[in-house]
Design a protein around this motif. Structure first.
Motif, mmCIF file in Angstrom:
data_model
loop_
_atom_site.group_PDB
_atom_site.id
_atom_site.type_symbol
_atom_site.label_atom_id
_atom_site.label_comp_id
_atom_site.label_asym_id
_atom_site.label_seq_id
_atom_site.Cartn_x
_atom_site.Cartn_y
_atom_site.Cartn_z
ATOM 1 N N THR A 44 20.172 42.099 -2.347
ATOM 2 C CA THR A 44 20.325 43.521 -2.660
ATOM 3 C C THR A 44 19.929 44.398 -1.472
ATOM 4 O O THR A 44 20.547 45.436 -1.220
ATOM 5 N N PHE A 47 22.896 44.740 0.608
ATOM 6 C CA PHE A 47 23.805 45.756 0.046
ATOM 7 C C PHE A 47 23.313 47.166 0.380
ATOM 8 O O PHE A 47 24.092 48.032 0.740
ATOM 9 N N SER A 51 25.359 50.019 2.477
ATOM 10 C CA SER A 51 25.805 51.279 1.873
ATOM 11 C C SER A 51 24.980 52.478 2.353
ATOM 12 O O SER A 51 25.197 53.590 1.889
ATOM 13 N N LEU A 81 33.858 52.895 0.825
ATOM 14 C CA LEU A 81 33.001 51.812 0.363
ATOM 15 C C LEU A 81 32.388 52.203 -0.977
ATOM 16 O O LEU A 81 31.798 53.272 -1.101
ATOM 17 N N ARG A 83 30.036 50.762 -4.433
ATOM 18 C CA ARG A 83 29.135 49.689 -4.823
ATOM 19 C C ARG A 83 28.656 49.880 -6.248
ATOM 20 O O ARG A 83 28.676 50.979 -6.783
ATOM 21 N N THR A 84 28.216 48.780 -6.852
ATOM 22 C CA THR A 84 27.485 48.888 -8.109
ATOM 23 C C THR A 84 26.050 48.489 -7.816
ATOM 24 O O THR A 84 25.744 47.976 -6.745
ATOM 25 N N ALA A 180 33.265 52.656 -9.706
ATOM 26 C CA ALA A 180 33.506 52.182 -8.343
ATOM 27 C C ALA A 180 35.006 52.099 -8.054
ATOM 28 O O ALA A 180 35.458 52.439 -6.964
ATOM 29 N N LEU A 189 31.511 46.495 -3.312
ATOM 30 C CA LEU A 189 30.314 45.660 -3.378
ATOM 31 C C LEU A 189 29.863 45.575 -4.829
ATOM 32 O O LEU A 189 29.555 46.593 -5.439
ATOM 33 N N ASP A 191 27.060 44.115 -7.362
ATOM 34 C CA ASP A 191 25.728 43.512 -7.405
ATOM 35 C C ASP A 191 25.472 42.958 -8.809
ATOM 36 O O ASP A 191 25.188 43.722 -9.734
ATOM 37 N N SER C 501 25.699 57.624 -3.273
ATOM 38 C CA SER C 501 26.536 56.457 -3.038
ATOM 39 C C SER C 501 27.976 56.699 -3.425
ATOM 40 O O SER C 501 28.844 55.899 -3.116
#
Lengths: 281, 242, 607
Positions: A44, A47, A51, A81, A83-84, A180, A189, A191, C501
């Protein structure tokens, strides 16, 4: 051609502990790569560094042909990009639909004109006036959000206006993935997308991820469920204690004794095991 | 099976609207090492919180030594004879190692015996003894784990709960921690541990339970579970059909 | 007082008084993660108990101190019971708001019992002064230093060597781990509140003796000083609080020497902001900042807002517009006009605190900026109100966003403290910038509202004007809450990490929220300035900020209609039922306490 994601010598320390140590990792366009390893291995953290949430203590991250270290997470997201998060970070008081729509934030043009200096004010005014172009963009986005949510069958569509906090753990993970996808990521990405899911739900998630792969989405996956990893991945990286201990196609990694030991625990535990024998006898 | 020291009976737990445990039942026999296994977010740590009274189950009962302890505040549960080695250790980083150990004996009034136990712990955990006057926050992960175990033992518990005792430790320390768990158990303390690392846990445990999304999907003697192919499937396997 | 030594002695003495306050705040923050806004009220309570003991019972000093100590310890236990314990597991901001409610109640009770008039606390200390260099030290100075030192020493022994002290430290470092050692953390909290409050009460008594003056309004400033000292030393850090207090006392004392007494508080708050921005962990902030967890619904109470159908909202608005046709009772219309002005403020705050999640404790500062901007445009440039009011709105939008901008990176409690300080700074700048603002004398002769050269004095016209502005602001706000912009603000509130994010620039959206909110608040302040025809630095005080927060919570955080309902309920109803002024604050406090405990989502629900 250079890989889409190209990581060299990635390093991160917390106090005295090295969480990630000189990691090299690449993901090519259209590739499906998995990152596995026991808890605390540094997956993680990796990641987070990619990010932009965590700074690098060493190394370089290149994404889509440019160096992205030092960029803010919002800038990296704008480059495509998505991510979760390991424990799920949905917007709890927002509806399922709103969560997904926010995923498309970086793609908005009419709603959020790219003007220097007055851009923010223009956005405020447009939100109040809502000219046809803005309405059209919002409508199109809503239609797209429905389409994305349809990927999850009947799991989310009946709950469009439910606040995310009222969803089951598994459904929250689905919402995160939908959010996402709304970013239309060049690199996704994931996770641990199946954490907290039972076998049926896991199988369903696996099918969904396979669909995404089939559509050509580039994916970097962290996952503990090895069957899923082995079936979907083009390549697998194994991390233990912040260090890459193996990489390669799934069948090669699967039979690597170092991997089995790191991931499943030690077959032999020396004196501990023998002392148990004494107790047991 | 020996008499149960700890028994959970049809426990259902919720976080807000989300259900975490579904009719969870398990028991820990007196003098045994029992391990609760499962992947991330399977509900393992929540089980610890339920036993410790940090979280109340919506229904079901928790019994310790014949008394119902669900609904008790945590400090009462601890004083009834349960020691806890929390997930990620949770030592008191700004207190000295000695002060941490004394905190473990917080519920005890027998000053003299506490002093003796402190000496005993230092013999049992020489790595901790070397650091006795340092701030606990500067200890390495493995040393902190030892300290957390010693601290829990300072309360002279009959049952000790360990939440992922080997997580994030180097292989050397993992072996040492497992050895110590076996040793503690030999000295008469019942152990209930939550572990993700299945092979490890089943090496020293007598019995095991496998938890998956809040339900027990497999249980039995550790020796049998160790060889059972279903454990890998249930626990790491992912898609059951695969 | 003239020499450097005198200023130093004064700074240290005042610093000692602050230290007695700040140490308690630090202990409480340590075990309960709470900035206790009722702490200043305990200080005032202590001062009055001491005054009563000396005046009516003629107690000697040691006995007075003992009485104060015991009474305040008891009060501390009560505060913990009412303000903290029942709120565990609720939103993290809940206990803080509860202590604000408690401070309203306590201050008002003190005022009701002892009257709002200032009192002198007689002291039986000898009158001698010891010459030191070109300055002197008196018996009072020595007493305060002695109490400060003795308290610090006793506290040290308590924390280091007693079992309860161990439990306090363990709880502060890791509450859940302490519970798992068998510590009854509720009992620890209770004990800490008792100790902290006893010290706070002593501080109040000493201050009363030192300045020979106490009054019920001194609570809020005391809390703020304690908070400033704590931030300097590192929030929750006990030795840090002592050092921070002495530094604050000295800075203030030297600052006064250089610039005059009206600058005292300005120094304190500028210091506070500087520390929040550059050294948020304080001078001794060794403790690394912990990445805050996502506030998964813990920030505001999740709820399903009550949605009135459109026709019902329209009917309500129509009824409000029609009211002056049915009655011309000036009292009713003026009262409701005040409610509409408050509603503009509440709309602004509900957007910033509710929708965008930036709890602002200094919102009255925006009113002040708007009021002064419009008044000065009218007075100095002769601008007609029809121009000066919207201009004031824009100025407030810009200035408001700009002033808070540096604080955007702060979160949770810290943004609350920062906005509080910014609000105070606005008021202090107004006080001290005499050339522009007239200082404490204020601005007089602000022209009345007018339209095309025609002055508006009719109650009806003013009522309609204000109502129309409220309705338009509310309609605009509701409109963009339904847009992607509104969605984005709420995402910022829910989880900053996830928002970033997904490409959301936090500063941009926080800035826009403050700008839009600033406009509404500025307009409200501007209209008020023309209605009152007089303004000074106390017209829009911090109590108004806290009242606005109560309105917003009452209506439901983020809820547009709720903000108006909250304003009418808290400003309009007490007036209409002719509740005596001295009971009003009491009512606000009780309303706030009841809401937080039993209906945290407010009447209409959070959005």
């Amino acid at each position: 051609m250079a890989p889409l994601l190209d990581i060299r010598g990635l390093t991160r320390r917390f106090g005295g502990v090295v969480a990630v140590k000189a990691l090299d990792l690449t993901v090519g366009e259209g590739e499906f790569v998995s990152l596995i390893g026991p808890n605390g291995a540094g997956k993680t953290t990796t990641f987070n560094m990619i990010s932009g949430l965590e700074r690098l203590d060493g190394g370089e991250v290149r994404f889509a042909g440019r160096s992205i270290q030092g960029l803010t997470p919002e800038a990296i997201a704008a480059l495509g990009l998505a991510r979760t998060f390991q424990h799920g970070r949905v917007f709890a008081n927002l509806s399922v639909e709103d969560n997904v729509l926010l995923g498309a934030h970086t793609r908005l043009r009419a709603v959020k004109p790219r003007l220097p200096v007055i851009g923010p004010l223009a956005e405020l005014v447009l939100a109040l006036v809502r000219p046809p172009a803005v309405k059209k963009e919002e409508q199109a986005l809503k239609a797209e959000a429905r389409e994305i949510l349809n990927l999850f069958g009947e799991r989310l569509t009946p709950r469009l206006d439910h606040p995310a906090y009222s969803l089951s753990y598994a459904n929250r993970r689905r919402v995160e993935i939908a959010r996402a996808l709304a970013l239309r990521p060049r690199l996704l990405l994931l996770d641990e997308p199946t954490a907290g899911m039972n076998p049926t739900e896991t199988a369903e998630m696996q099918a969904l991820i396979a669909t995404l792969k089939g559509r050509g989405v580039t994916i970097l996956l962290i996952e503990h469920k090895l069957d899923l990893v082995m079936q979907l991945s083009d390549r697998v990286y194994v991390l233990d204690d912040g260090v890459k201990i193996a990489e390669g196609p799934p069948e090669k990694v699967r039979n690597d004794p170092a991997v089995i030991e790191a991931y499943l625990g030690h077959r032999e535990i020396g004196r501990a095991a023998s002392s148990v024998e004494v107790v047991a006898s | 099976m020996s008499e149960a020291l700890l028994r959970l009976d049809r426990v259902n737990t919720f976080y807000g609207p989300v259900q975490v445990h579904f009719d969870l039942s398990l028991q820990v026999g007196r003098g045994r090492i029992v391990s609760l296994l499962g992947g991330n977010a399977s509900g393992k740590s929540t089980t610890m919180k339920i036993i410790l009274g940090l979280l109340a189950p919506r229904s079901g009962t928790v019994e310790f030594d014949g008394a119902r302890i669900d609904g008790w505040p945590t400090h009462r549960v601890i004083r009834a004879g349960i020691g806890s080695v929390p997930e990620a250790r949770r030592i008191f980083p700004l207190m000295s190692v000695r002060e941490n150990l004394l905190m473990g004996a917080y519920g005890r009034a027998d000053r003299k015996a506490v002093g003796e136990d402190l000496e005993r712990m230092l013999t049992l955990f020489p790595r901790v003894a070397e650091r006795i006057n340092q701030r606990a926050g500067v200890l390495s992960g493995g040393e902190q784990q030892m300290l957390a175990m010693a601290r829990a033992l300072m309360g002279r518990p009959r049952l000790i709960l360990m939440d992922e005792p080997t997580m994030g430790l180097s292989p050397l320390f993992v072996d040492r921690v497992l050895e110590l768990i076996a040793e503690i158990n030999r000295q008469g303390v019942t152990v209930f541990m939550v572990e993700q690392n299945a092979n490890l846990a089943l090496q020293i445990a007598h019995e095991g339970y496998v938890l998956q999304t809040g339900r027990i999907v497999l249980q039995g003697a550790a020796a049998l579970l160790r060889g059972d192919p279903r454990i890998r499937e249930a626990y790491l396997g992912g898609a059951a059909a695969a | 007082m003239s020499s450097f030594i005198d200023y130093t002695v004064n700074g240290l003495v005042v610093g000692n008084i602050y230290a007695l306050l700040a140490v308690g705040l630090a202990l409480i923050f340590g075990v309960a993660n709470l900035i206790n806004f009722a702490h200043g009220s305990v200080y005032t309570f202590g001062a009055y108990i001491g005054w009563a003991a000396v005046t009516f019972l003629h107690t000697p000093l040691p006995v007075t101190m003992l009485i104060v100590f015991v009474a305040c310890a008891g009060l501390g236990v009560v505060i913990e019971r009412v303000g903290l314990r029942p709120l565990q597991g609720k939103a993290r901001i809940a206990p803080l708001l509860a202590t604000i409610g408690l401070s309203f109640v306590l201050d008002q009770l003190v005022q009701l019992v002892f009257s709002p008039d200032p009192r002198a606390v007689p002291s039986d200390l000898p009158d001698w002064r010891l010459a030191v260099g070109d300055g002197s030290i008196g018996a009072m100075d020595i007493l305060i230093a002695a109490v400060g030192l003795a308290s610090a020493a006793l506290l040290y022994v308590f924390l280091r060597f007693t079992k309860l002290g161990f439990a306090v430290r363990a709880t502060a470092q890791d509450r859940e781990a302490a519970q798992q050692m068998g510590v009854n953390v509720d009992a620890v909290n209770s004990a800490v509140f008792a100790i902290a409050s006893a010290l706070g009460g002593l501080s109040g008594l000493l201050v009363g003796m030192y300045y020979n003056h106490i009054d019920p309004a001194m609570s809020f400033q005391a809390t703020l000083k304690g908070v400033v000292a704590q931030v300097i030393g590192g929030v929750g850090n006990v030795p840090g609080a002592i050092v921070g207090s002495l530094l604050l006392g000295l800075t203030e004392s030297y600052g006064i020497a250089l610039l005059g007494t009206t600058y005292r508080n300005l120094f304190a708050f500028v210091l506070l902001i500087a520390f929040l921005l550059w050294l948020p962990n304080g001078l001794f902030g060794g403790r690394a900042t912990i990445q805050s967890e996502p506030l998964v619904g813990s920030f505001i109470a999740p709820s399903r807002p009550i949605r009135l159908p459109r026709w019902a909202v329209a009917a309500l608005a129509l009824a409000a517009f029609a009211l002056p046709l049915a009655t011309s009772a000036p009292y009713l219309l003026q009262t409701l006009t005040n409610a509409w002005l408050a509603a503009m403020l509440a709309l602004s705050l509900t957007l910033i605190a509710g929708t965008a999640g930036q709890i602002s404790f200094g919102h009255a500062g925006l009113l002040a900026i708007g009021g002064y901007a419009s008044a000065l445009l009218a007075l100095d440039l002769g601008a007609p109100p029809i121009l000066s009011i919207p201009a004031a709105g824009l100025i407030t939008a810009g200035l408001g966003a700009l002033l808070v901008f540096p604080a955007f990176r702060l979160r949770g409690h810290y943004i609350a403290i920062a906005t509080l300080a910014i609000g105070e700074i606005v008021s202090l700048v107004i006080l001290n910038w005499e050339g522009l603002t007239g200082g404490a004398m204020g601005l007089t002769g602000i022209p009345p509202l007018s339209f095309l050269g025609q002055d508006i004095f009719s109650n009806r016209a003013i009522y309609w004007l204000c109502l129309a502005i409220v309705v338009s602001l509310a309609a605009l706000q509701a409109r963009f809450l339904n847009s992607h912009f509104g969605r984005t603000l709420r995402a910022v509130r829910e989880d900053e990490i996830a928002a970033r994010s997904y490409g959301i620039k936090l500063d941009r959206y926080k800035g826009l929220a403050f700008a839009f909110g600033g406009f509404g608040a500025g307009v409200s302040g501007a209209i008020a300035a023309h209605l009152y025809s007089y303004l000074n630095n106390q017209t829009f005080d911090s109590q108004l900020s806290l009242l606005a927060l109560t309105m917003v919570i009452l209506g439901g955080m983020g809820n547009v209609l709720g903000a108006i309902v909250g304003a009418v309920a808290l400003v309009g109803l007490p007036e209409l039922f002719r509740v005596a002024a001295e009971y009003r604050i009491l009512i606000y406090g009780v309303v706030l306490l009841l809401l937080i405990r039993f209906r945290p989502q407010g009447l209409l629900g959070t959005v």
